[in-house]
Design a protein around this motif. Sequence first.
Motif, PDB file in Angstrom:
ATOM      1  N   UNK A 188       0.840  -1.207   0.000  1.00  0.00           N
ATOM      2  CA  UNK A 188       0.000   0.000   0.000  1.00  0.00           C
ATOM      3  C   UNK A 188       0.870   1.250   0.000  1.00  0.00           C
ATOM      4  N   UNK A 189       1.872   1.278   0.869  1.00  0.00           N
ATOM      5  CA  UNK A 189       2.727   2.466   0.949  1.00  0.00           C
ATOM      6  C   UNK A 189       3.585   2.645  -0.304  1.00  0.00           C
ATOM      7  N   UNK A 190       4.003   1.545  -0.904  1.00  0.00           N
ATOM      8  CA  UNK A 190       4.719   1.654  -2.179  1.00  0.00           C
ATOM      9  C   UNK A 190       3.814   2.303  -3.223  1.00  0.00           C
ATOM     10  N   UNK A 191       2.557   1.848  -3.286  1.00  0.00           N
ATOM     11  CA  UNK A 191       1.614   2.420  -4.235  1.00  0.00           C
ATOM     12  C   UNK A 191       1.292   3.873  -3.939  1.00  0.00           C
ATOM     13  N   UNK A 192       1.171   4.233  -2.657  1.00  0.00           N
ATOM     14  CA  UNK A 192       0.863   5.618  -2.297  1.00  0.00           C
ATOM     15  C   UNK A 192       2.016   6.549  -2.652  1.00  0.00           C
ATOM     16  N   UNK A 193       3.240   6.049  -2.549  1.00  0.00           N
ATOM     17  CA  UNK A 193       4.392   6.848  -2.973  1.00  0.00           C
ATOM     18  C   UNK A 193       4.299   7.155  -4.461  1.00  0.00           C
ATOM     19  N   UNK A 202      -5.118   4.139   0.469  1.00  0.00           N
ATOM     20  CA  UNK A 202      -5.192   4.442   1.901  1.00  0.00           C
ATOM     21  C   UNK A 202      -6.326   3.655   2.554  1.00  0.00           C
ATOM     22  N   UNK A 203      -7.433   3.452   1.812  1.00  0.00           N
ATOM     23  CA  UNK A 203      -8.522   2.637   2.346  1.00  0.00           C
ATOM     24  C   UNK A 203      -8.075   1.207   2.584  1.00  0.00           C
ATOM     25  N   UNK A 204      -7.377   0.627   1.613  1.00  0.00           N
ATOM     26  CA  UNK A 204      -6.856  -0.732   1.794  1.00  0.00           C
ATOM     27  C   UNK A 204      -5.890  -0.785   2.972  1.00  0.00           C
ATOM     28  N   UNK A 205      -5.054   0.239   3.091  1.00  0.00           N
ATOM     29  CA  UNK A 205      -4.103   0.285   4.198  1.00  0.00           C
ATOM     30  C   UNK A 205      -4.777   0.415   5.548  1.00  0.00           C
ATOM     31  N   UNK A 206      -5.906   1.131   5.602  1.00  0.00           N
ATOM     32  CA  UNK A 206      -6.660   1.208   6.857  1.00  0.00           C
ATOM     33  C   UNK A 206      -7.053  -0.183   7.330  1.00  0.00           C
ATOM     34  N   UNK A 207      -7.557  -0.996   6.397  1.00  0.00           N
ATOM     35  CA  UNK A 207      -7.962  -2.356   6.754  1.00  0.00           C
ATOM     36  C   UNK A 207      -6.792  -3.222   7.127  1.00  0.00           C
ATOM     37  N   UNK A 208      -5.689  -3.136   6.399  1.00  0.00           N
ATOM     38  CA  UNK A 208      -4.545  -4.013   6.665  1.00  0.00           C
ATOM     39  C   UNK A 208      -3.826  -3.649   7.960  1.00  0.00           C
ATOM     40  N   UNK A 221       4.870  12.252  -0.021  1.00  0.00           N
ATOM     41  CA  UNK A 221       5.582  11.156  -0.672  1.00  0.00           C
ATOM     42  C   UNK A 221       6.743  10.671   0.186  1.00  0.00           C
ATOM     43  N   UNK A 222       7.478  11.601   0.773  1.00  0.00           N
ATOM     44  CA  UNK A 222       8.601  11.229   1.645  1.00  0.00           C
ATOM     45  C   UNK A 222       8.097  10.420   2.835  1.00  0.00           C
ATOM     46  N   UNK A 223       6.979  10.834   3.415  1.00  0.00           N
ATOM     47  CA  UNK A 223       6.419  10.096   4.556  1.00  0.00           C
ATOM     48  C   UNK A 223       6.045   8.668   4.156  1.00  0.00           C
ATOM     49  N   UNK A 224       5.441   8.495   2.979  1.00  0.00           N
ATOM     50  CA  UNK A 224       5.038   7.153   2.550  1.00  0.00           C
ATOM     51  C   UNK A 224       6.247   6.241   2.344  1.00  0.00           C
ATOM     52  N   UNK A 225       7.333   6.795   1.856  1.00  0.00           N
ATOM     53  CA  UNK A 225       8.569   6.006   1.708  1.00  0.00           C
ATOM     54  C   UNK A 225       9.057   5.538   3.079  1.00  0.00           C
ATOM     55  N   UNK A 226       9.078   6.451   4.043  1.00  0.00           N
ATOM     56  CA  UNK A 226       9.514   6.086   5.400  1.00  0.00           C
ATOM     57  C   UNK A 226       8.589   5.034   6.018  1.00  0.00           C
ATOM     58  N   UNK A 227       7.291   5.151   5.765  1.00  0.00           N
ATOM     59  CA  UNK A 227       6.340   4.178   6.307  1.00  0.00           C
ATOM     60  C   UNK A 227       6.558   2.801   5.693  1.00  0.00           C
ATOM     61  N   UNK A 228       6.841   2.745   4.396  1.00  0.00           N
ATOM     62  CA  UNK A 228       7.092   1.464   3.731  1.00  0.00           C
ATOM     63  C   UNK A 228       8.344   0.809   4.305  1.00  0.00           C
TER      64      UNK A 228
END
Length: 469
Positions: free
Chosen positions: A315-320, A347-353, A425-432
């Motif tokens: 999910x985070x890879x895709x959000x980036x 983000x919806x899929x990530x909420x569930x996961x 985008x930077x935040x999503x990379x860090x989250x991944x």
Amino acid sequence: MRTLRHSDDPILGEWDPENVEQWDDGGARIARRNLIWSVAAEHVGFSVWSLWSVMVLFMPTGVYGLSTGDKFLIGATATLVGALLRFPYTMATTRFGGRNWTVFSAFVLLIPVSATIWILANPGMPLWVYLVCAALTGLGGGNFASSMTNINAFYPQRLKGWALGLNAGGGNLGVPAVQLIGLLAVAWIGGAAPYWVCAVYLVLLTAAGIGAALKMDNLTISGVDLSAMKRAVANRNTWIIAALYIGTFGSFIGYSFAFGQVLAGYFRDHGDAPGQAALHAAQIAFIGPLLGSISRVYGGKLADRVGGSRVTLWVFVGMTAAATVLIVGDGSLAFYVTGFICLFVLSGMGNGSVYKMIPSVFDAAAQSKRFATTEQRADYSRALTGAVIGIAGAVGGLGGVGINLVLRQSYLTSGAATSAFVVFAVFYVLAAVTTWAVYLRVPRSAVESPGADAGSPVAGSAKVSERLG
């Protein structure tokens, strides 16, 4: 100990969702009934929480005296209060009962909805009046934590991803619902009085409160209390998961409040009159939250099958990638809509996961502690899971505040949102990277629990058990 509404019901009196025989002999039906009305009440709560994301679109600066920055601040205020209230709301169902609290939390929202009608019918109020009213709508954001904690207690570990995903997804649908109802109201009665959409929610809140009173139940099993909250606060997994939830739910609720304003700004910059720009934005804005709410259910279901941490990573890879589309496509409506829709769905899929990860991680932690009885282990897992659901939900909601404030600053500084998308985008990379490092990069010898998240090893490795517990 609270009194059960159905005090003579042996299933409710000895509730144990992990007992397969009890579950098949009526337990599933009881859980489903409570889930349905929990979704209904949470759905309306989310709508009220998001009410101002619709109202600000139809508040001309010349009439109400609010700038674009003021409108972002109103959205941030509602988001902030809704996020902070999730801390006390997490413990409310344990203290007052799931049924009792659902009834109260629905009826109390009649206050800010009524206030919104009065305030917007009398334009020219100072900014602080709008901020106070927006803050009161934040009560609807707190409903999420109490609803999720309550449903967590009703469902067995093997079905939590689906149940929590459905409960949260149904609640999240309140965001596009209020946006769509607002659009239909404007199309029907015109832009002069769009706040009459609030009248619809006076009816829906009343129906949700009465339905919860008649159809829901209180449980007497142990739940989330101050002791559980303290243990959760001291566990580092709580804060790691909460940080991940900033990226998923924070993105969902933040973009839900901001998407319409970003689109309205685009249409104004390209020649639309303010009223026309708002209408064009409203025709598109609800699609993102709608798809994000639906995808949450499937994110939880997919996480049940392949593991919450694996789904969260991708999910985070895709959000980036989606944020990158917004950066490179600045100035293009097609890029704006494509990038935001992808962010909403992911983000919806990530909420569930992410929410599937919570019970998996703490169930694994409970097993590693070697409790004397299965009841003690279940109580520990349930209490910690409920506490972390509330904490993560609150911290995640604060992510929505951050998104509105970063967008506001980006517009004030450059007149565009591009620099904000770079930050996201930077935040999503860090989250991944965090998801991979903490929950997927584990020793090969670690043994995984049969019912646990595929990325959550248990006591087979002392090192990993220490991390989880």
